[in-house]
Write an enzyme that holds these catalytic residues in place. Structure first.
Site, PDB file in Angstrom:
ATOM      1  N   ARG A 161     -38.148 -86.566 -70.707  1.00  0.00           N
ATOM      2  CA  ARG A 161     -39.059 -86.532 -71.845  1.00  0.00           C
ATOM      3  C   ARG A 161     -38.560 -85.666 -72.997  1.00  0.00           C
ATOM      4  O   ARG A 161     -38.996 -85.853 -74.138  1.00  0.00           O
ATOM      5  CB  ARG A 161     -40.466 -86.152 -71.388  1.00  0.00           C
ATOM      6  CG  ARG A 161     -41.006 -87.234 -70.440  1.00  0.00           C
ATOM      7  CD  ARG A 161     -42.450 -87.116 -70.086  1.00  0.00           C
ATOM      8  NE  ARG A 161     -42.780 -85.903 -69.370  1.00  0.00           N
ATOM      9  CZ  ARG A 161     -44.023 -85.560 -69.054  1.00  0.00           C
ATOM     10  NH1 ARG A 161     -45.030 -86.336 -69.384  1.00  0.00           N
ATOM     11  NH2 ARG A 161     -44.249 -84.440 -68.402  1.00  0.00           N
ATOM     12  N   GLU A 168     -41.434 -77.237 -59.880  1.00  0.00           N
ATOM     13  CA  GLU A 168     -42.756 -77.010 -59.307  1.00  0.00           C
ATOM     14  C   GLU A 168     -43.021 -77.850 -58.064  1.00  0.00           C
ATOM     15  O   GLU A 168     -43.690 -77.416 -57.146  1.00  0.00           O
ATOM     16  CB  GLU A 168     -43.804 -77.307 -60.389  1.00  0.00           C
ATOM     17  CG  GLU A 168     -45.208 -76.920 -60.031  1.00  0.00           C
ATOM     18  CD  GLU A 168     -46.176 -77.202 -61.164  1.00  0.00           C
ATOM     19  OE1 GLU A 168     -47.332 -76.841 -60.996  1.00  0.00           O
ATOM     20  OE2 GLU A 168     -45.789 -77.795 -62.187  1.00  0.00           O
TER      21      GLU A 168
END
Length: 168
Positions: A57, A94
């Site tokens: 992104r 994460e």
């Protein structure tokens, strides 16, 4: 100015316990996309010679920022997506791990602005900084569309200049 309301959210994506912030509404609006790119720009006094967009992104915003600044762009890719002699780094994120690569050509002595969508744990960003420094970057700074403030991303990047458009 981009705000939290500009993102759609999806709980438990890509794995249970993660709240995914989707940038699709920002991309669907020419005005919001333009604002996001402006918000990602470095301070006027920042020296930037090249913009590095992080897969995937960060690739959306980095070329617009680079063109606006009048500088070139390089790509930080997932392993297996770039040919040639590359620098590699492992990033703990994460919800997993990722192997990243960058072509070191054209990095030595340059001031690099790294663009990515989200700063969470800082694993990806830290790996990117290490590759850029190994390639000889004169400096590395970061600009993120969103930062999750409860996670240690900013701490992982304590020795770098970090800007985030939205902090949650």
């Amino acid at each position: 100015m981009i705000t939290l309301e500009d993102f759609d959210t999806y709980p438990d994506f890509p794995i249970e316990g993660i709240l995914f912030y989707d940038i699709a509404p920002i991309l669907a609006s020419p005005e919001r996309f333009r604002e996001a790119c402006i918000d990602l720009m470095p301070p006027r006094d920042a020296q930037v010679d090249i913009v590095a967009g992080v897969d995937a992104r960060g690739f959306i915003f980095a070329p617009v920022v680079a063109q606006t600044l009048g500088v070139g762009m390089t790509m930080v890719r997932k392993k297996g997506k770039l040919p040639g002699e590359l620098l590699e780094a492992d990033a703990t994120i994460e919800y997993g791990a990722s192997e990243l690569v960058i072509n070191p050509n054209g990095i030595a002595g340059r001031h690099v602005l790294v663009i990515d969508d989200i700063l969470a744990t800082g694993g990806t960003a830290r790996a990117v900084a290490e590759m850029l420094e190994k390639a000889g970057a004169a400096s590395v700074r970061f600009s993120f569309l969103m930062e999750i403030g409860d996670l240690p991303g900013r701490e992982a990047l304590a020795s770098y200049e970090v800007a985030s458009v939205v902090v949650i």
